[in-house]
Every structure is written in C-alpha cells, then in structure tokens.
Design a protein around this motif. Structure first.
Motif, PDB file in Angstrom:
ATOM      1  N   LYS A 107     -35.064 -17.235 -33.213  1.00  0.00           N
ATOM      2  CA  LYS A 107     -35.486 -17.727 -34.362  1.00  0.00           C
ATOM      3  C   LYS A 107     -37.351 -18.372 -33.898  1.00  0.00           C
ATOM      4  CE  LYS A 107     -33.084 -20.735 -36.170  1.00  0.00           C
ATOM      5  NZ  LYS A 107     -32.078 -21.884 -36.535  1.00  0.00           N
ATOM      6  N   ASN A 108     -37.525 -17.654 -32.908  1.00  0.00           N
ATOM      7  CA  ASN A 108     -39.210 -17.948 -32.603  1.00  0.00           C
ATOM      8  C   ASN A 108     -40.483 -16.752 -33.036  1.00  0.00           C
ATOM      9  OD1 ASN A 108     -41.002 -19.622 -31.167  1.00  0.00           O
ATOM     10  ND2 ASN A 108     -40.481 -17.858 -29.288  1.00  0.00           N
ATOM     11  N   PRO A 148     -39.301 -10.273 -32.312  1.00  0.00           N
ATOM     12  CA  PRO A 148     -40.083 -10.109 -33.174  1.00  0.00           C
ATOM     13  C   PRO A 148     -38.878  -9.703 -34.072  1.00  0.00           C
ATOM     14  CG  PRO A 148     -41.103  -8.093 -31.760  1.00  0.00           C
ATOM     15  CD  PRO A 148     -40.039  -8.794 -31.105  1.00  0.00           C
ATOM     16  N   ALA A 149     -39.503  -9.007 -35.387  1.00  0.00           N
ATOM     17  CA  ALA A 149     -38.994  -8.508 -36.922  1.00  0.00           C
ATOM     18  C   ALA A 149     -39.102  -7.025 -36.321  1.00  0.00           C
ATOM     19  CB  ALA A 149     -38.889  -8.978 -37.697  1.00  0.00           C
ATOM     20  N   GLY A 150     -37.882  -6.151 -36.901  1.00  0.00           N
ATOM     21  CA  GLY A 150     -37.228  -4.996 -36.437  1.00  0.00           C
ATOM     22  C   GLY A 150     -36.158  -4.158 -35.958  1.00  0.00           C
ATOM     23  N   HIS A 204     -38.975 -12.608 -37.938  1.00  0.00           N
ATOM     24  CA  HIS A 204     -37.610 -12.491 -37.940  1.00  0.00           C
ATOM     25  C   HIS A 204     -36.197 -12.886 -38.041  1.00  0.00           C
ATOM     26  CE1 HIS A 204     -33.883 -10.946 -34.757  1.00  0.00           C
ATOM     27  NE2 HIS A 204     -34.178 -12.039 -34.314  1.00  0.00           N
ATOM     28  N   ALA A 205     -36.402 -14.213 -38.426  1.00  0.00           N
ATOM     29  CA  ALA A 205     -35.385 -15.297 -38.410  1.00  0.00           C
ATOM     30  C   ALA A 205     -35.752 -15.123 -39.811  1.00  0.00           C
ATOM     31  CB  ALA A 205     -36.296 -17.138 -38.566  1.00  0.00           C
ATOM     32  N   GLY A 206     -36.420 -14.227 -40.279  1.00  0.00           N
ATOM     33  CA  GLY A 206     -36.192 -14.280 -42.150  1.00  0.00           C
ATOM     34  C   GLY A 206     -35.391 -13.146 -42.745  1.00  0.00           C
ATOM     35  N   LEU A 235     -35.674 -21.705 -40.236  1.00  0.00           N
ATOM     36  CA  LEU A 235     -36.813 -22.258 -38.909  1.00  0.00           C
ATOM     37  C   LEU A 235     -36.457 -23.509 -38.977  1.00  0.00           C
ATOM     38  CD1 LEU A 235     -39.924 -19.831 -39.400  1.00  0.00           C
ATOM     39  CD2 LEU A 235     -38.526 -19.593 -38.518  1.00  0.00           C
ATOM     40  N   ASN A 236     -36.363 -23.730 -37.310  1.00  0.00           N
ATOM     41  CA  ASN A 236     -36.140 -25.398 -37.257  1.00  0.00           C
ATOM     42  C   ASN A 236     -37.802 -25.537 -36.560  1.00  0.00           C
ATOM     43  OD1 ASN A 236     -33.731 -25.349 -37.672  1.00  0.00           O
ATOM     44  ND2 ASN A 236     -33.253 -24.535 -35.801  1.00  0.00           N
TER      45      ASN A 236
END
Length: 251
Positions: A62-63, A224-226, A67-69, A75-76
């Motif tokens: 989750k960095n 990252p996202a995707g 991507h976390a979304g 998120l932490n």
C-alpha cells in the motif's frame, strides 16, 4: 555499474556489464569486491540468474495511494511490511507458474532495494549509505487468496512469485523514474516512483528499526495502480527507467 549474476559452465558467477559483454568477477562482490578473473563473456551467450538470493525478501504494501484505492485498502501512517520467501525468487526469462490454488494471479512491478551492509536502526539521512544498488521485482500475487486468507503470506509466497532482475544497478538514485509493466506488449502500469507514499530512505530506516537487514537482503517498495491478471502463454515485462527490463513468460 550493472552487476549481474549468471550461469557459466553450469556454475553461478557474478559479472559487471560492459557493453555487450560481462566482465567475470572472482567472487561475490559483497565479499570479494570487484576483483575480476580477467575473463569476458558475451551477454547473449549466458543465462542470467536472479541477481541476488537474499536471506529475506521484505515487501512494503500500500505504498501508492491509487493502488491501495483500487484494492479498497485503507492507508496506514507507517509502512506496511510483509514478506516473501526466498524460494519464490526466479530470474530473468524464468517462467511464472500459475498455481492450481488460485483463479486470479496478478502482476505488480516494484523498485527493489538491495542492501549492501548490515543495517540496524539507521536514520533516513544515512539510509542510502546502506544500499548496494537497485533492481526490479514483480510481486506476483494470488489476488483471490490475498482477500480470502487472514494474512497475505500464502498469496505472495508461491514458487516463482518473485521474478527478480535483470541485474543490480549500483548507480541508480531514486528521483522520479518511471515504473511500467506490460502484458504481451500492452502497458498495464505506468507511474513515477515519486508517487510513493513512503520514499526509499524512510522505508530502509523504518524496516531497519524493526529488524536487522543483512547484506544482500532486498526490499520491494510497492506497486502503483493498474495491476492486471496474468494468464498462461503471456509474456510479462516489468521495466524501470535507468535499470532495465525484467521479462518472464507465464506457464
């Protein structure tokens, strides 16, 4: 400097990339330095191996916020740490194997830190002094198992779920380079490493405050996202600007 690990006459060797050739090193660079044997071999004539086999594979989850979304994860404030076993590591060109336990396997391109010396309780200001170099990892994940299990361990741990390579770039400085993943040439992920929530110095410092990092250990810094599903017969490419491209088929 690009340091590769490769098979020569059936034995693993280290070498420094010099144009189309590898300058063969006398031993492990973290032990013997960069003393050479005097031998040079064409890069195209050797089988590249995973550039390092670490005592532990530390991963940061989750960095990247997007991507976390896309996974619906909160998120932490501190980095989220998990692990992969070293048995998950494969090298450039080695196949990613689809396990029968999962119905959805996905790729995750990640900038990967290679530790060069013992690191314990290091500061963010000095963190990069403990880095040997950087490479590329694909944090292959059984996404259905990640959410069905209480922990992420099984979803991340299958054999071949940590392609690594193609080499270690010792002069890489994280500064906005682009990460990209492709399936059969089609781009799936593309983002700047500047989008990391926790940057590389913070990650190294944080991990070292919670465990001792040994020379050769690696830290995967997040994706990252995707993210996208991979399937048998496809070719997966993970590329990071300034390092190179890691290619693996799926079987």
């Amino acid at each position: 400097m690009r340091v590769a690990r490769f098979s020569l006459n059936g034995e693993p060797k280290f070498g420094v990339l010099d144009g189309p050739e590898l300058v063969v090193l006398a031993g492990h660079p973290l032990v013997n330095g960069y003393e050479t044997t005097g031998e040079r071999v064409p890069l195209q004539e050797v089988k590249l191996l995973a550039p390092i086999i670490p005592s532990k594979v530390v991963c940061i989850g989750k960095n990247y916020a997007d991507h976390a979304g896309e996974l619906g994860l909160a998120l932490n404030p501190e980095p989220t740490i998990f692990f992969k076993p070293s048995s998950a590591i494969v090298g450039p060109g080695d196949p990613i194997q689809i396990p029968q336990q999962s119905e959805r396997i996905e790729l995750e391109v990640e900038l990967t830190v290679v530790i060069g010396q013992i690191a314990k309780n290091v500061s963010e200001a000095n963190a990069l002094d403990y880095v040997w170099g950087f490479t590329i990892a694909n944090d292959v994940t059984a996404r259905d198992l990640q959410f069905s299990d209480d922990q992420w361990a099984r979803s991340k741990a299958f054999d071949s779920f940590c392609p690594l390579g193609p080499w270690i770039e010792t002069e890489f400085v994280p500064d906005g380079q682009i990460l990209e993943s492709r399936i059969d040439g089609e781009t799936k992920q593309q983002a700047s490493i500047d989008l990391m929530i926790h940057d590389v110095p913070k990650i190294i410092s944080y991990v070292s405050q919670n465990m001792t990092l040994l020379p050769g250990d690696i830290i995967l810094t997040g994706t990252p996202a995707g993210i996208a599903q991979i399937q048998r017969g496809e070719i997966i490419e993970c590329e990071i600007e300034g390092i190179g491209t890691l290619l693996n088929p799926v079987v």
